[in-house]
Scaffold this motif. Structure first.
Motif, mmCIF file in Angstrom:
data_model
loop_
_atom_site.group_PDB
_atom_site.id
_atom_site.type_symbol
_atom_site.label_atom_id
_atom_site.label_comp_id
_atom_site.label_asym_id
_atom_site.label_seq_id
_atom_site.Cartn_x
_atom_site.Cartn_y
_atom_site.Cartn_z
ATOM 1 N N ARG A 62 -4.422 -15.960 11.235
ATOM 2 C CA ARG A 62 -3.411 -16.962 11.601
ATOM 3 C C ARG A 62 -4.059 -18.168 12.278
ATOM 4 O O ARG A 62 -3.728 -19.308 12.007
ATOM 5 N N ARG A 63 -5.014 -17.909 13.156
ATOM 6 C CA ARG A 63 -5.703 -19.010 13.832
ATOM 7 C C ARG A 63 -6.556 -19.811 12.853
ATOM 8 O O ARG A 63 -6.706 -21.017 13.006
ATOM 9 N N ARG A 64 -7.138 -19.129 11.874
ATOM 10 C CA ARG A 64 -7.903 -19.857 10.852
ATOM 11 C C ARG A 64 -7.021 -20.824 10.092
ATOM 12 O O ARG A 64 -7.445 -21.924 9.753
ATOM 13 N N GLU A 65 -5.797 -20.413 9.806
ATOM 14 C CA GLU A 65 -4.856 -21.311 9.126
ATOM 15 C C GLU A 65 -4.544 -22.528 9.986
ATOM 16 O O GLU A 65 -4.496 -23.658 9.488
ATOM 17 N N VAL A 66 -4.347 -22.309 11.275
ATOM 18 C CA VAL A 66 -4.088 -23.420 12.191
ATOM 19 C C VAL A 66 -5.299 -24.346 12.238
ATOM 20 O O VAL A 66 -5.166 -25.577 12.204
ATOM 21 N N GLY A 67 -6.493 -23.773 12.298
ATOM 22 C CA GLY A 67 -7.710 -24.576 12.300
ATOM 23 C C GLY A 67 -7.862 -25.385 11.025
ATOM 24 O O GLY A 67 -8.309 -26.541 11.067
ATOM 25 N N LEU A 68 -7.486 -24.797 9.894
ATOM 26 C CA LEU A 68 -7.566 -25.512 8.624
ATOM 27 C C LEU A 68 -6.599 -26.696 8.608
ATOM 28 O O LEU A 68 -6.957 -27.794 8.170
ATOM 29 N N VAL A 69 -5.389 -26.487 9.117
ATOM 30 C CA VAL A 69 -4.417 -27.583 9.172
ATOM 31 C C VAL A 69 -4.920 -28.690 10.092
ATOM 32 O O VAL A 69 -4.850 -29.884 9.749
ATOM 33 N N LEU A 70 -5.466 -28.317 11.257
ATOM 34 C CA LEU A 70 -6.021 -29.318 12.166
ATOM 35 C C LEU A 70 -7.158 -30.090 11.507
ATOM 36 O O LEU A 70 -7.269 -31.308 11.652
ATOM 37 N N ASP A 71 -7.997 -29.378 10.776
ATOM 38 C CA ASP A 71 -9.132 -30.012 10.107
ATOM 39 C C ASP A 71 -8.666 -30.994 9.032
ATOM 40 O O ASP A 71 -9.194 -32.103 8.934
ATOM 41 N N ILE A 72 -7.674 -30.587 8.260
ATOM 42 C CA ILE A 72 -7.157 -31.481 7.211
ATOM 43 C C ILE A 72 -6.521 -32.720 7.833
ATOM 44 O O ILE A 72 -6.720 -33.840 7.350
ATOM 45 N N LEU A 73 -5.795 -32.544 8.928
ATOM 46 C CA LEU A 73 -5.191 -33.705 9.599
ATOM 47 C C LEU A 73 -6.256 -34.637 10.171
ATOM 48 O O LEU A 73 -6.174 -35.859 10.016
ATOM 49 N N LEU A 74 -7.247 -34.071 10.838
ATOM 50 C CA LEU A 74 -8.288 -34.892 11.447
ATOM 51 C C LEU A 74 -9.073 -35.659 10.392
ATOM 52 O O LEU A 74 -9.247 -36.873 10.476
ATOM 53 N N HIS A 75 -9.557 -34.940 9.388
ATOM 54 C CA HIS A 75 -10.396 -35.595 8.388
ATOM 55 C C HIS A 75 -9.573 -36.430 7.405
ATOM 56 O O HIS A 75 -10.092 -37.388 6.830
ATOM 57 N N GLY A 76 -8.305 -36.099 7.242
ATOM 58 C CA GLY A 76 -7.423 -36.970 6.468
ATOM 59 C C GLY A 76 -7.243 -38.307 7.160
ATOM 60 O O GLY A 76 -7.209 -39.369 6.528
ATOM 61 N N SER A 77 -7.134 -38.268 8.488
ATOM 62 C CA SER A 77 -7.021 -39.531 9.229
ATOM 63 C C SER A 77 -8.331 -40.314 9.181
ATOM 64 O O SER A 77 -8.316 -41.549 9.192
#
Length: 98
Positions: free
Chosen positions: A21-36
């Motif tokens: 579950r935490r890996r999924e949260v980390g993936l979402v954070l990563d996509i948001l950060l690098h998408g920005s």
């Protein structure tokens, strides 16, 4: 913004090392950060590589190897012999067949 990016990167690292579950949260954070980063700085290749690395790091761990049982080597040799191979150059030790 500088400190925010550092905090998000640390959160991503902590999440990647955690449960599924935490890996999924980390993936979402990563996509948001690098998408920005793609939108604000235009660094496409960097951001896509970092998102790809995060996708690979957030995948569930698979365990494909297992310990051999004592009789497994003989069974493997029998299966190998039943396939109809008569190549004498192939070593048939149990260590090779595992």
């Amino acid at each position: 913004m500088t400190w925010g990016a550092l905090v998000v990167e640390l959160l991503i690292a902590i999440c990647i090392l955690g449960s599924d579950r935490r890996r999924e949260v980390g993936l979402v954070l990563d996509i948001l950060l690098h998408g920005s980063i793609i939108l604000l700085m235009g660094l496409w290749s960097f951001a896509l590589v970092m998102i790809g690395c995060s996708v690979v790091a957030s995948m569930p761990l698979l365990r494909t190897s297992r310990a051999a049982t004592p009789g497994e080597g003989a069974q493997s040799e029998q299966l190998f012999a039943e396939e109809g191979t008569d190549d004498s150059s192939v070593e048939r030790s149990s260590a090779v067949l595992r």
